[in-house]
Scaffold this motif. Structure first.
Motif, short mmCIF file in Angstrom:
data_model
loop_
_atom_site.label_atom_id
_atom_site.label_comp_id
_atom_site.label_asym_id
_atom_site.label_seq_id
_atom_site.Cartn_x
_atom_site.Cartn_y
_atom_site.Cartn_z
N PHE A 601 43.56 -31.43 32.76
CA PHE A 601 43.64 -32.64 32.93
C PHE A 601 43.07 -33.17 31.03
O PHE A 601 41.76 -32.74 30.99
CB PHE A 601 42.80 -33.14 33.75
N LEU A 602 44.01 -33.29 30.47
CA LEU A 602 43.73 -34.16 29.06
C LEU A 602 43.48 -35.84 29.17
O LEU A 602 44.50 -36.73 29.57
CB LEU A 602 44.81 -34.04 28.31
N ILE A 603 42.07 -36.08 28.92
CA ILE A 603 42.27 -37.78 28.33
C ILE A 603 42.62 -38.04 26.92
O ILE A 603 42.66 -37.41 26.01
CB ILE A 603 41.01 -38.62 28.90
N VAL A 604 44.01 -38.47 26.93
CA VAL A 604 44.26 -39.07 26.06
C VAL A 604 43.96 -40.52 25.59
O VAL A 604 44.36 -41.90 25.64
CB VAL A 604 45.60 -39.60 25.97
N THR A 605 42.73 -40.49 24.48
CA THR A 605 42.63 -42.23 24.35
C THR A 605 43.31 -42.33 22.69
O THR A 605 44.05 -41.67 21.73
CB THR A 605 41.17 -42.16 23.96
N GLY A 606 43.28 -43.71 22.08
CA GLY A 606 44.17 -43.30 20.85
C GLY A 606 43.79 -45.40 21.22
O GLY A 606 43.63 -46.36 21.26
#
Length: 887
Positions: A601-606
Motif C-alpha cells: 500500500f503506497l500513500i502518494v503525496t506531493g
C-alpha cells in the motif's frame, strides 16, 4: 384510413413496431406522412406533396439502389426502419415488409468497431448476458453475479442496442447506468425470454448447445435465445451469419468496471474523444478488423499466463525483426474485413465487389504464410497462427472465385457481365450468341453504306426507339424501300427494318437469358461463399490477430518499450516506468515503482499538478498492457498478474440522476471495497475530498485500514490529507512516497520524480497563481497561509514530543493542538491493525472585546465538521474583513 398508395403505406406501417417505413414504389423507396417529415429533417431530403383520393400527404424518396446509405444514417441515429419490398403478382404487384433494420442488426455500419446487439436477463442476483455482432457473426454468452458486474460487461462490449429482459426492465438503478451510454434500449416480446422457447431457438440454430459449447446456465440461455429471436424477427437472413455460439467466463479476463475503463481512458478520453485514448495511441493496425480486435484485447485483458506469454513471444519476434514485420504488414495492408464480408455473404446481401474482396483477401494467405515461414519469424508462435484456419479449403474457395468472377463486374448483380468465360458452358453459349449478334449490329452501318451507297449512316439503340438506323437528311430520300421511318430529327431521320427488329428481339432475349442465368449463378456462388462463412471468419480472425501483434510490435520498437515479466502471484516492480499516452505528447520523467506482499500500500503525496495521478495511472496501464500481451513503457517491468483493476479518480456531479459529486465518489469507493480482492490493483486518487474536512479524513483513514487489513490488495492512494502519512508508522505494509518539488525564492519547480517518504505541502497557492487566479486573491491567500503556518508551530502540552493533531480555532484565528496516541490497539477481528484517530479537540476561546462580538457569534453558529474547506476559508476571509473594518 386514406386509400391508394398512401393508405397501403400506412397499413404496412401498422403491421410493424418500427419507427419508420421505407416502401418500394417502382424505382424508388418512398416515405409518406409523418415518416417523410422525419426523414426530410434527419437526412436533408426534399419533401414534396402526394395527392391521394382528395387529400395531400408529405412524401420523400430515395432511388432504389441508394437506400443503404440513407438507411444506415437513420439507424445510426437510433431509428428502427422497416423496409417493404415490391414484387410482381398475377394481378400486377404487391408489397410486404421483408425486414426491420435496427442499430443492432444493421449489416453495413459506419463504425469499424464491433457492433453488438446485447440482451440482459436477471434471476435474483444472477445476470445472463448475450452479445451478438451480426456484422461479423460473433455470438458470446455468459452469466455474472450482481448488477455492478453486469453493467461492467455491458460497458466493456459497448453495444449499440440492448434488449432488457422482463426482470431487468423495472430495475431502475441498472437501466439508469446503462442509459449513460449511447445504447438504444428496445423492449422485445417477453415470450422470447422464456427458457423453453429460448433453448429451442438456440437448438434450431446451433444444435445442442449444452453438449457443443457447455451452455447450461438457464439465465444465459434465456439471454442468448432472446437475441436470436430478435434477429430472426427483424431479418431472417441475418441469422445465417451467426454460425458459432461461444460461452466465456468473465473470470478469464481482467475485471474492469465501467468507472475504471473511463478513468484509464482506454478507448476514449474523459471528453468522449478517441484521440488521446490508450487504443488510439498504440493503434498501428492496417486493417479495420485488426483495429476492432485491438480494442477487444484492450477492454478484455487476459489472466491466462500461457496465452499472454504466447502473445508476448509473437510481439517480441516481430519487434526484433523489422524487415519481416514490415513485409507482413505490407501483405496485410491489402486485406479486407473477411468477418464482415462473410456475414454479408451468409445473409445474401453480398454483391460482386464483396466477393471480389473475399477473393483478393484469400489470395493474401499464402504470401502472409510465406512472410512468416520464410523469415526469422518461423521459429515463433506466429507460424502456428497462420496454420490455424484450413488453408486448403481457403485455397479452394479462392480458386473458385478467381475462375468465376470478372475482374471488373457491374455494381448490380442483375445486369449480367459478372462472370469469366469458361465458368459455365450454358453461359458461354449465351455469351457467344450475344457476341455474334452484337458483331452483326456493329457492322450493319458499314454494310448499309456499302450496299446502298448511303453516307452519314449510324446504328444505335435507346430505350424509346430500340435499335435504329439513323441517316442524315441530305441522303434520307436515297434509303431503300424496306426502310421504315420511325422518327424525324432536325438533321437526320431514323429507320428500322424487319431484319433489324428481328435481331433486336433476338439480342434482347439473349441478354435477358444471360442476365437471368448470371443472377442464378451468382446467387449459387454467393450461397457457397456464405456456407463457408465459418472458414472466412476463422481466416479473418487470424489476419486481424496478425495485424494486432504487428501493431503492438511496431509501437514497442518505435517507443522503446520492454517485454514485461509475468508472475502469478507476484510484485509490481517497474523501473523507469512511463505513461503510455502522456509520453507520446510531451517530454516525460520516468519513475520507479515497487509493490509486493510486504509493501502493498503506497500513500502518494506531493504538490498539485506534480504528476501523482499520472504516476498511479501509468502503474495501472502498465499492468493492463502486460495482460493484453503487449510490451510496456519501462526499462524493466515485473508484473504480477492481477484479477482486476479498480480506480477512483475524480467525479462529476450527476444531479440529473440524483447523485452529487460526493455520492458518486462514495459509490465508487463502495464498489471497490466490495469487489477488490487480494489479487487486485486499486488506484485511489483522493478519497473524501467532496465533504467536510474531518468527515473526509475519517473516511479516507478507515478505507485505508480496510484495504490494508481486510482486502490486502495492491494499492496506490494519492491524497492531500497529509495526516494519513502517519499510517505508515502503524500499518506494516503501508509506505509513503511523494512527488518531489523544489522551491527557491518563492518559485516552485515540479521535479516530477517520485521519492521515498512523505511530503507535507501541496503548493496549492502556487498552482492557483499558475491557473490565473487574480493577484490580490493569491497575495491574500499567501498571507493567510503564512499566518496559519506560524500558528501551527506552537507545540501542544509543553512541547511534548508526542505527535499532535493541529486544529485551527476560528475564534482565535490560530492553531491549537491535541495529543494523538500512537499506540495501535488490537483489532477485534483476526488481529487486524487499527489506528486511532485524533482525540477530542482542546481549544480555549479567547476573551472577546466588543469589536469581535459579531464575529464570535457567527463562529459559534458554524459547525466546522459539516462545512467544506472552501466555504470555511470564505467565511474566515469575511470575518477578517469585518474585524479590519472595526479596527
Amino acid at each position: 384510413m386514406p386509400q391508394g398508395i398512401v393508405g397501403e403505406f400506412l397499413s404496412l406501417k401498422e403491421e410493424t413496431d418500427a419507427d419508420l417505413l421505407a416502401m418500394q414504389c417502382g424505382d424508388f423507396y418512398e416515405f409518406f406522412a409523418d415518416d417523410a417529415e422525419t426523414v426530410g429533417r434527419e437526412l436533408d431530403l426534399k419533401v414534396s406533396q402526394k395527392s391521394s383520393h382528395g387529400s395531400s400527404y408529405p412524401m420523400a424518396g430515395v432511388p432504389l439502389d441508394d437506400l443503404t446509405p440513407y438507411l444506415k444514417a437513420l439507424v445510426e441515429r437510433g431509428y428502427r426502419v422497416a423496409v417493404a419490398e415490391q414484387y410482381e403478382t398475377a394481378d400486377g404487384h404487391a408489397r410486404e415488409v421483408t425486414r426491420v433494420v435496427t442499430p443492432g442488426t444493421l449489416l453495413e455500419p459506419s463504425r469499424e468497431d464491433a457492433q453488438y446487439l446485447a440482451s440482459v436477463v436477471r434471476d435474483d442476483e444472477t445476470y445472463g448476458l448475450a452479445f451478438a455482432d451480426v456484422t461479423t457473426g460473433q455470438f458470446l454468452v455468459t452469466s455474472v453475479e450482481g448488477a455492478d458486474a453486469a453493467h461492467s460487461e455491458v460497458y466493456r462490449f459497448d453495444p449499440v442496442e440492448l434488449l432488457p429482459g422482463p426482470g431487468v426492465r423495472s430495475e431502475d438503478a441498472f437501466l439508469r447506468r446503462v442509459r449513460e451510454s449511447d445504447v438504444n434500449l428496445t423492449t422485445f416480446e417477453t415470450e422470447a425470454f422464456a427458457p423453453g422457447r429460448a433453448r429451442h431457438a438456440l437448438r434450431e440454430q446451433f444444435g445442442d448447445v449444452t453438449a457443443s459449447v457447455g451452455l447450461d446456465d438457464e439465465v444465459a440461455v434465456r439471454a442468448a435465445g432472446a437475441v436470436l429471436a430478435y434477429v430472426t424477427e427483424t431479418n431472417t437472413a441475418v441469422t445465417a451469419s451467426m454460425t458459432r455460439l461461444r460461452t466465456y467466463e468473465p473470470a478469464d479476463h481482467l475485471t474492469l468496471d465501467a468507472t475504471t475503463q473511463r478513468n484509464l481512458e482506454l478507448t476514449e478520453t474523459m471528453h468522449g474523444d478517441r484521440a488521446g485514448s490508450l487504443v488510439d495511441t498504440i493503434d498501428h493496425t492496417v486493417t479495420s478488423a485488426g483495429g476492432r480486435l485491438l480494442r477487444e484485447w484492450v477492454t478484455r485483458p487476459r489472466r491466462d499466463r500461457d496465452e499472454l506469454r504466447r502473445r508476448l513471444d509473437c510481439v517480441e519476434a516481430l519487434a526484433a525483426h523489422a524487415l519481416a514485420r514490415e513485409r507482413l504488414r505490407d501483405a496485410l495492408d491489402g486485406a479486407y474485413d473477411l468477418e464482415r464480408l462473410a456475414s454479408r455473404a451468409a445473409g445474401g446481401r453480398a454483391d460482386a465487389s464483396d466477393l471480389l474482396a473475399i477473393r483478393d483477401t484469400l489470395a493474401l494467405v499464402p504470401s502472409l504464410a510465406a512472410a512468416i515461414e520464410d523469415s526469422p519469424l518461423a521459429d515463433s508462435p506466429l507460424a502456428a497462427v497462420v496454420e490455424r484456419p484450413d488453408r486448403e479449403a481457403a485455397g479452394d474457395l479462392h480458386g473458385e472465385l478467381t475462375a468465376a468472377l470478372a475482374d471488373d463486374p457491374p455494381k448490380t448483380v442483375q445486369q449480367g457481365e459478372l462472370f469469366q468465360k469458361g465458368y459455365d458452358d450454358e453461359l458461354d453459349d449465351l455469351i457467344e450468341r450475344h457476341a455474334e449478334i452484337r458483331a452483326w449490329l456493329d457492322s450493319l452501318a458499314a454494310r448499309e453504306k456499302r450496299e446502298h451507297g448511303l453516307s452519314h449512316v449510324t446504328v444505335d439503340r435507346n430505350r424509346t426507339d430500340g435499335y435504329y438506323i439513323q441517316v442524315g437528311k441530305s441522303v434520307a430520300d436515297q434509303v431503300p424501300e424496306h426502310y421504315r421511318e420511325i422518327k424525324t430529327l432536325k438533321n437526320s431521320k431514323r429507320f428500322v427494318t424487319d431484319e433489324l427488329e428481328e435481331k433486336e428481339r433476338t439480342v434482347l432475349r439473349v441478354e435477358e437469358a444471360r442476365a437471368d442465368l448470371e443472377y442464378d449463378l451468382f446467387c449459387g456462388l454467393r450461397s457457397r461463399v456464405g456456407d463457408a462463412a465459418e472458414l472466412l471468419q476463422d481466416v479473418g480472425r487470424v489476419l486481424a490477430e496478425l495485424d494486432v501483434l504487428a501493431s503492438l510490435a511496431t509501437h514497442a520498437a518505435g517507443q522503446d518499450w520492454t517485454r514485461p515479466t509475468l508472475t502469478e502471484p507476484g510484485p509490481l516492480s517497474i523501473e523507469a516506468g512511463r505513461h503510455p499516452v502522456v509520453e507520446a505528447t510531451t517530454e516525460f520523467v520516468p519513475n520507479d515503482l515497487f509493490i509486493d506482499e510486504e509493501r502493498s500500500f503506497l500513500i502518494v503525496t506531493g504538490p498539485n499538478m506534480s504528476g501523482k495521478s499520472t504516476y498511479m495511472r501509468q502503474a495501472a496501464l502498465i499492468t493492463l498492457l502486460a495482460q493484453v500481451g503487449s510490451f510496456v513503457p519501462a526499462r524493466r517491468a515485473e508484473v504480477g498478474v492481477v484479477d482486476g483493476i479498480f480506480t477512483r479518480v475524480g467525479a462529476l456531479d450527476e444531479l440529473a440522476q440524483g447523485r452529487s459529486t460526493f455520492m458518486v465518489e462514495m459509490q465508487e469507493l463502495s464498489n471497490i471495497l466490495h469487489s477488490a480482492t487480494d489479487e487486485s490493483l486499486v488506484i485511489l486518487d483522493e478519497v473524501g475530498r467532496g465533504t467536510a474536512t474531518y468527515d473526509g479524513i475519517s473516511i479516507a483513514w478507515a478505507a485505508t485500514e480496510y484495504l490494508h487489513n481486510e482486502i490486502r490488495s495492491k494499492t496506490l492512494f494519492a491524497t492531500h490529507y497529509h495526516e494519513l502519512t502517519s499510517l505508515a508508522e502503524h500499518l506494516p505494509r503501508v509506505a509513503n512516497v511523494h512527488v518531489a518539488a523544489e522551491e527557491r525564492d518563492g518559485d516552485v519547480t515540479f521535479l516530477r520524480t517520485v521519492e521515498e517518504g512523505a511530503t507535507d505541502r501541496s503548493y496549492g497557492i502556487h498552482v492557483a497563481d499558475l491557473a490565473g487566479v487574480p493577484a490580490p486573491v493569491v497575495s491574500r491567500a499567501s498571507e493567510v497561509l503564512d499566518r496559519l503556518r506560524d500558528e501551527k508551530a506552537i507545540e501542544a502540552k509543553g512541547g511534548s514530543s508526542e505527535p499532535v493533531q493541529a486544529v485551527f480555532d476560528l475564534g482565535s484565528g490560530s492553531f491549537t493542538a491535541t495529543a494523538e496516541s500512537k499506540t495501535a490497539e488490537p483489532a477485534a477481528n483476526g488481529g487486524a491493525e487499527t489506528t486511532p484517530m485524533a482525540g477530542a479537540e482542546v481549544t480555549t476561546e479567547p476573551e472577546a472585546d466588543p469589536a469581535t462580538a459579531d464575529v464570535l457569534r457567527a463562529l459559534r453558529e458554524t459547525n466546522v465538521n459539516e462545512t467544506s474547506p472552501v466555504e470555511l476559508m470564505a467565511r474566515v476571509q469575511e470575518w477578517q474583513e469585518q474585524l479590519d473594518d472595526e479596527g
